[in-house]
Design a protein around this motif. Structure first.
Motif, PDB file in Angstrom:
ATOM      1  N   ARG A   1      10.872  21.946  21.646  1.00  0.00           N
ATOM      2  CA  ARG A   1       9.954  21.129  22.886  1.00  0.00           C
ATOM      3  C   ARG A   1       8.461  21.374  22.435  1.00  0.00           C
ATOM      4  O   ARG A   1       8.373  22.437  21.673  1.00  0.00           O
ATOM      5  N   HIS A   2       7.580  20.491  22.887  1.00  0.00           N
ATOM      6  CA  HIS A   2       6.149  20.639  22.271  1.00  0.00           C
ATOM      7  C   HIS A   2       5.487  21.946  22.629  1.00  0.00           C
ATOM      8  O   HIS A   2       5.383  22.259  23.869  1.00  0.00           O
ATOM      9  N   ALA A   3       4.920  22.406  21.770  1.00  0.00           N
ATOM     10  CA  ALA A   3       4.069  23.947  21.960  1.00  0.00           C
ATOM     11  C   ALA A   3       2.830  23.591  22.778  1.00  0.00           C
ATOM     12  O   ALA A   3       1.969  22.621  22.333  1.00  0.00           O
ATOM     13  N   GLN A   4       2.473  24.267  23.635  1.00  0.00           N
ATOM     14  CA  GLN A   4       1.145  24.330  24.384  1.00  0.00           C
ATOM     15  C   GLN A   4       0.264  24.987  23.307  1.00  0.00           C
ATOM     16  O   GLN A   4      -1.059  24.151  23.105  1.00  0.00           O
ATOM     17  N   ASP A   5       0.489  25.828  22.635  1.00  0.00           N
ATOM     18  CA  ASP A   5      -0.632  26.593  21.832  1.00  0.00           C
ATOM     19  C   ASP A   5       0.092  26.877  20.300  1.00  0.00           C
ATOM     20  O   ASP A   5      -0.146  25.950  19.236  1.00  0.00           O
ATOM     21  N   ARG A   6       1.097  27.688  20.232  1.00  0.00           N
ATOM     22  CA  ARG A   6       1.542  27.798  19.081  1.00  0.00           C
ATOM     23  C   ARG A   6       3.021  27.799  18.596  1.00  0.00           C
ATOM     24  O   ARG A   6       3.928  28.015  19.850  1.00  0.00           O
ATOM     25  N   ALA A   7       3.820  27.533  17.709  1.00  0.00           N
ATOM     26  CA  ALA A   7       5.127  27.757  17.659  1.00  0.00           C
ATOM     27  C   ALA A   7       5.722  29.001  18.038  1.00  0.00           C
ATOM     28  O   ALA A   7       5.060  30.150  17.702  1.00  0.00           O
TER      29      ALA A   7
ATOM     30  N   LEU B   1      13.231  26.297  20.768  1.00  0.00           N
ATOM     31  CA  LEU B   1      11.819  26.616  19.948  1.00  0.00           C
ATOM     32  C   LEU B   1      10.819  25.633  20.529  1.00  0.00           C
ATOM     33  O   LEU B   1      10.980  24.444  20.549  1.00  0.00           O
ATOM     34  N   ASP B   2       9.676  26.269  20.906  1.00  0.00           N
ATOM     35  CA  ASP B   2       8.463  25.350  20.950  1.00  0.00           C
ATOM     36  C   ASP B   2       7.659  25.161  19.495  1.00  0.00           C
ATOM     37  O   ASP B   2       7.679  25.964  18.747  1.00  0.00           O
ATOM     38  N   VAL B   3       7.404  24.033  19.157  1.00  0.00           N
ATOM     39  CA  VAL B   3       6.883  23.438  18.014  1.00  0.00           C
ATOM     40  C   VAL B   3       5.619  22.595  18.264  1.00  0.00           C
ATOM     41  O   VAL B   3       5.546  21.950  19.340  1.00  0.00           O
ATOM     42  N   ARG B   4       4.663  22.845  17.452  1.00  0.00           N
ATOM     43  CA  ARG B   4       3.269  22.157  17.410  1.00  0.00           C
ATOM     44  C   ARG B   4       3.464  20.577  17.195  1.00  0.00           C
ATOM     45  O   ARG B   4       2.921  19.789  17.917  1.00  0.00           O
ATOM     46  N   ASP B   5       4.335  20.315  16.282  1.00  0.00           N
ATOM     47  CA  ASP B   5       4.520  18.803  15.808  1.00  0.00           C
ATOM     48  C   ASP B   5       5.956  18.610  15.954  1.00  0.00           C
ATOM     49  O   ASP B   5       6.802  18.716  15.174  1.00  0.00           O
ATOM     50  N   LEU B   6       6.212  18.026  17.099  1.00  0.00           N
ATOM     51  CA  LEU B   6       7.544  17.585  17.419  1.00  0.00           C
ATOM     52  C   LEU B   6       8.308  16.594  16.684  1.00  0.00           C
ATOM     53  O   LEU B   6       9.458  16.896  16.193  1.00  0.00           O
ATOM     54  N   PRO B   7       7.694  15.508  16.548  1.00  0.00           N
ATOM     55  CA  PRO B   7       8.362  14.480  15.549  1.00  0.00           C
ATOM     56  C   PRO B   7       8.538  15.027  14.146  1.00  0.00           C
ATOM     57  O   PRO B   7       9.646  14.659  13.619  1.00  0.00           O
ATOM     58  N   ARG B   8       7.566  15.820  13.622  1.00  0.00           N
ATOM     59  CA  ARG B   8       7.910  15.992  12.089  1.00  0.00           C
ATOM     60  C   ARG B   8       8.907  17.506  12.291  1.00  0.00           C
ATOM     61  O   ARG B   8       9.452  17.486  11.287  1.00  0.00           O
TER      62      ARG B   8
END
Ligand SMILES: [Fe+2]
Length: 297
Positions: A54-60, A15-22
């Motif tokens: 991983r960190h999303a470029q745009d949206r999850a 999954l790509d997510v916007r806020d990786l730490p949270r």
């Protein structure tokens, strides 16, 4: 039940997510997966990880869904079946340190998938009654059921085991009733990801944990028709469509499949128990929220 080579189930979802730490905090503290480094999250089963973020470029969004094959011979037989029905399909190869042997492909609805064997898994299970054990199933929405069934049945060797309303349940090379569900609803998005819990207590403790953390149940608890599994659905971090499930029916060749007419509940019911309310408007919205990653990488 399947005649040719077939995958044994879903191994993991990226999954790509916007806020990786949270997101990592949610999936470890609340959803009860364990951080194994490199943004991988394992369950209590041996699989190296069930989720990779991983960190999303745009949206999850969903980056990839990976399926297990029994061995290299099966990987190669599956590759011969997937290649003609995929839009893009790589050759079977070693996939990197500990990542096993397999191949990647993309289908006509832009789903990236992988078939793999010989992954370096964990030597032991975790003794954790609250941790998800494995991915029970992934439910994919489709706007093109013929192309989708070509990929999952002709390609990955799954067989249609039951149909209920717009849902087609697909059975793999193991005893679980299903490992993939297709929703014929005109969309090309992720419907949801289901995580298998040890028992009903673990599902309900999970529901309590989610509620306490601000993620109320969007549908459930209930017991499905096809597959007979217990379900609780949630909007997780960044509204990821998630399910805790358990008790999936174990089947063999004697199982008799049924169609939508058989799997109808009486009016006012949405599950076998007759307990749950219909799903929330939010669940309806988020089961069409996550697209499949379109950028390279
Ligand atoms: Fe489900």
């Amino acid at each position: 039940m399947s005649m040719g080579p077939a995958v044994t189930g879903v191994r993991c979802v990226e999954l790509d997510v916007r806020d990786l730490p949270r997101a990592l905090e949610f999936y470890t503290q609340v959803w009860k997966l364990t951080d194994v480094g490199d943004n991988g999250l394992r369950g209590s089963g041996p699989a190296a990880h069930l989720l990779k973020l991983r960190h999303a470029q745009d949206r999850a969004c969903v980056r990839r869904v990976t399926f297990d094959a029994r061995d290299r011979e099966q990987v190669e037989r599956l590759h011969r079946n997937v290649a003609p029905v995929a839009v893009r399909c790589g050759a079977p190869a070693m996939l990197g340190e500990g990542a096993g042997y397999g191949f990647d492909f993309t289908d006509s609805e832009n789903r990236r998938m992988r078939v793999v064997c010989d992954v370096r898994d964990h030597a032991s299970r975790l003794d954790d009654a609250d941790a998800p054990q494995k991915i029970a199933h992934v439910n994919f929405n489709t706007a093109d059921i013929d192309a989708t069934l070509a990929i999952f049945c002709k390609g990955l060797g799954l067989s249609v085991i039951d149909e209920s309303g717009p849902l087609v349940f697909l059975h793999g090379d193991n005893t679980d009733h299903n490992c993939v569900v297709i929703a014929k609803n005109g969309k090309t998005t992720l419907n949801h990801i289901a995580f298998e819990m040890r028992n009903i207590d673990a599902v309900m403790r999970g529901a309590g944990r989610m509620k306490e953390a601000g993620y109320p149940v969007e549908w459930g608890p209930g017991r499905h028709g096809p597959g007979a599994n217990v379900f609780c659905y949630f909007a997780g971090w960044e509204e990821a469509p998630l399910e805790y499930t358990c008790d999936i029916e174990q089947v063999d060749a004697a199982y008799v499949p049924h169609g939508p007419d058989y799997w109808k509940f009486p009016p006012g019911r949405a599950d076998r128990w007759g307990f749950t309310d219909p799903h929330s408007p939010r669940w309806k919205r988020i089961q069409d929220l996550y697209t499949f990653a379109s950028d390279a990488g």
